[in-house]
Structures are given as C-alpha cells and as structure tokens.
Write a protein that holds these residues in place. Structure first.
Motif, PDB file in Angstrom:
ATOM      1  N   GLU A 230       0.810  -1.217   0.000  1.00  0.00           N
ATOM      2  CA  GLU A 230       0.000   0.000   0.000  1.00  0.00           C
ATOM      3  C   GLU A 230       0.847   1.272   0.000  1.00  0.00           C
ATOM      4  OE1 GLU A 230      -0.505  -2.498   2.018  1.00  0.00           O
ATOM      5  OE2 GLU A 230      -2.559  -3.226   1.718  1.00  0.00           O
ATOM      6  N   ALA A 231       1.952   1.259   0.730  1.00  0.00           N
ATOM      7  CA  ALA A 231       2.763   2.476   0.846  1.00  0.00           C
ATOM      8  C   ALA A 231       3.288   2.909  -0.516  1.00  0.00           C
ATOM      9  CB  ALA A 231       3.916   2.249   1.817  1.00  0.00           C
TER      10      ALA A 231
ATOM     11  N   ASN B 141       0.381   3.957  -2.807  1.00  0.00           N
ATOM     12  CA  ASN B 141      -0.159   5.276  -2.441  1.00  0.00           C
ATOM     13  C   ASN B 141       0.746   6.401  -2.949  1.00  0.00           C
ATOM     14  OD1 ASN B 141      -2.398   4.201  -1.176  1.00  0.00           O
ATOM     15  ND2 ASN B 141      -1.470   4.221   0.859  1.00  0.00           N
TER      16      ASN B 141
ATOM     17  N   GLN C 242      12.164   1.765  -3.887  1.00  0.00           N
ATOM     18  CA  GLN C 242      11.810   1.138  -2.612  1.00  0.00           C
ATOM     19  C   GLN C 242      12.110  -0.358  -2.620  1.00  0.00           C
ATOM     20  OE1 GLN C 242      10.443   3.074   0.114  1.00  0.00           O
ATOM     21  NE2 GLN C 242      11.348   4.532  -1.286  1.00  0.00           N
TER      22      GLN C 242
END
Length: 354
Positions: free
Chosen positions: A93-94, A97, A131
């Motif tokens: 989700e991070a 988002n 990431q």
C-alpha cells in the motif's frame, strides 16, 4: 617410610596427541553438520522464494478478477511494467499510495514534485521505483540484499513474466514483438485465451540477478549477437563454463518496474540456467532471448497459469536450439517441453510433467 607432608597426587593433563584427536573429532562433526545446516537454510530460502512467486501469481489473478484480463506488459511511452500494475494486490500500500498521490514525497530528493500516477520507468529520482520489497527477490540469490539505493543497479527483482517462445525488437518495425506467452504488449489475456490450459502454461518465472558490472557471468549476463539458444550456448567459454567468452550486458534482474522484456520477462526457448543473449547490437531492445535461472540447485521456480508454483528442472527438454527466436510466429513451439509450456495457444498437449 618417610613421606612428604600434604603431598598431592600429580595432575594428569591432555597430551598433545589427545588434544589433536579431540580437535580432529570436532572438525569432523562440524564438517558433517555444515552441509545439513546449509541444506536447511536453502530449503527455507526455496520455500520463501516459492511463497514470493505465489504472491505475484495471486496478484495477477486478483488483477484479472478486477479487470477481466490478466495484466499486460504495459509498454507505453513511460515503459511502466506489469509488476507496477499488480501492486495494489500485493499488500504494498505504501508504494502504491505514493504512485497515486505524487507530490514531493514521491521524489528521492524531496523537492521535485511528481504528478499523480507513475513516472518514467527509468527515473531514479522517483521514490516508488527505489523502494525495497522483500517479495521481489529470492533469498537464495546473492544479489537479494543489494536493494535500497538510488542507482540503476539497486532495483532488483527475481521474478519475471512469461513471454512465450518469440522475441522481437521494440526499436524496429520489421521485428516487432509477437509474444506467444501469457503476457503481451498489446493487451491483457483472458482465461479464454489459454486454450492450451492454464495448468499447462507458464505465467511467471524466476531469473538470477546479475551483479553490477559482471558482464561475463554465463548464468546472469546476456551475451551479444546470438539469435538462437545454440548460439547463446556457443558464447560460453569452453575453458570455464561459468563464464562467457566475451563481455555482454549485466541487465538480468534489473528495473523491476520497467516493461521492456529484458527487464520484465523471460522466454520459454531454453532450459533454466542456460545463457541469455541479445539477437544483435547492445541495446536493451535488441531481440533478447531471456532464460529462466536461479541459485537453487538444479532449476528454477515457476508459476503456472492456474496460480500453482512448481520447480522447473534444468534437464527439461528444450527441443531444437538452432531456430532463431524471431522465426516462429504461430503453431507449435520447436523448443520442446519448455517451449510448449510457454505458449498459450500453440496447440500443444505437453503438461508440466512432460
């Protein structure tokens, strides 16, 4: 008889020979224990790798449930790949988002503002691309822990989409890709497209990540100017089978977010852990032939169209290795069992077990 007052019996220590025997026994025990520990560690890593691949396969199925098609390679002007498309279904989700919201938080430097939605796949200032995600890499791979930086060589991924047994060149109109596998450039497939059966068809697979600058590793680097599986094998140094005769490209396992096949896919024309190559030139679009690969012993992990995960052995039949990967555009695959497993609509009857 006069004795010595308070005399103590002499202490007997270890002799040198006894000490050496004890050391030798300990060394033997360690020698017996280490392989067992390594086997347990590899078994755990292989199970983790299988779970990772299973999550990506399920993400593709959940994407299909939401969109009525499986993801495509998403090769548009920004070259954003299939892994990005299925992020909402991988509990990331991070990162997802950040992609949706954009702004300065989406940049590595913290000052450049990005619009909502993905940036160009090659933009290293775009935080979502930089990431770490543990589900992206196989723990058995030596490069698995090399992520987290801001350079081209830190966006590693062990998992790729099946492109079937045909390749092409994005930069040439006369050699446009005509993928016959589960992932296409032009559209996402439906279950109805898997006429060979989802349980017989490759969906995703594992590749070995190339270390930065390691351009002659026969397992991970791409040899240049070879258009057939046999040509790629011929590029291996006869004196050292782990090495290519000439430097190639170190792109394997790079740019998890990039849709270009050399970063996002694999071909079902060769057995696992055989050399990959570029058909011509040294550009990342030049008709690559991309093999499965891993640091597991004897093969690599794959996910089938039905979502199941299996281990594909290096010994799988790969058929006729003298045929160029851009020569065949329809019909049955010439690349044996693995070729048949890679095609979605080839009309083959071969199953996973051959």
């Amino acid at each position: 008889m006069i004795g010595t007052p308070n005399a103590r019996p002499p202490r007997r220590g270890f002799t040198l020979i006894e000490l050496l025997v004890v050391i030798a026994i300990i060394a033997v025990l360690i020698g017996l224990l280490l392989p067992a520990v390594q086997k347990v560690r590899e078994a755990a890593a292989r199970m983790k790798c299988s779970n990772n691949l299973k999550q990506w396969a399920l993400a593709c199925h959940n994407y299909q449930s939401s969109n009525n098609t499986f993801p495509r390679l998403h090769n548009d002007a920004r070259r954003v790949g299939w892994m990005v498309a299925v992020l909402p279904f991988t509990e990331q989700e991070a990162i997802n988002n950040l992609i949706r919201q954009g702004g300065t938080a989406a940049s590595v430097d913290g000052t450049t503002a990005f619009a909502a939605g993905p940036a160009d796949a090659w933009n290293t200032n775009y935080r979502p691309w930089m990431q770490d995600m543990s589900i992206r890499v196989c723990p058995s791979d030596p490069q698995a822990g090399q992520g987290g930086g801001t350079t081209y060589f830190t966006r590693n991924s062990s998992y790729r989409a099946s492109l079937g047994d045909y390749s092409g060149d994005f930069g040439r109109t006369d050699y446009q890709p005509n993928f016959r596998g589960a992932f296409r450039e032009e559209r996402g497939l439906t279950f109805a497209d898997f006429t060979d059966g989802t349980s017989n068809t490759l969906l995703l697979g594992e590749v070995a990540i190339c270390a930065a600058g390691d351009t002659q590793n026969a397992k991970t680097s791409l040899c240049l100017n070879a258009s057939t599986p046999a040509g790629a094998l011929a590029a291996v140094d006869t004196a050292n089978r782990r090495k290519l005769r000439n430097p190639g490209a170190d792109w394997s396992g790079r740019r998890w977010n990039d849709a270009i096949p050399v970063y996002s896919g694999f071909h079902s024309a060769t057995a696992p852990n055989t050399p990959s190559c570029l058909g011509w030139g040294s550009s990342d679009t030049n008709a690559p032939l991309l093999s499965l690969g891993s640091y597991h012993s004897g093969g690599a992990m794959v996910a089938l169209g039905d979502g199941s995960v299996r281990f594909l052995a290096d010994s799988i039949d790969a058929g006729n290795g003298t045929i160029a990967i851009w020569d065949l555009k329809s019909g049955k695959s010439p690349y044996g069992v693995i070729g048949a497993m890679g095609t979605v609509q080839g009309g083959e009857t071969e199953s996973f077990g051959g």
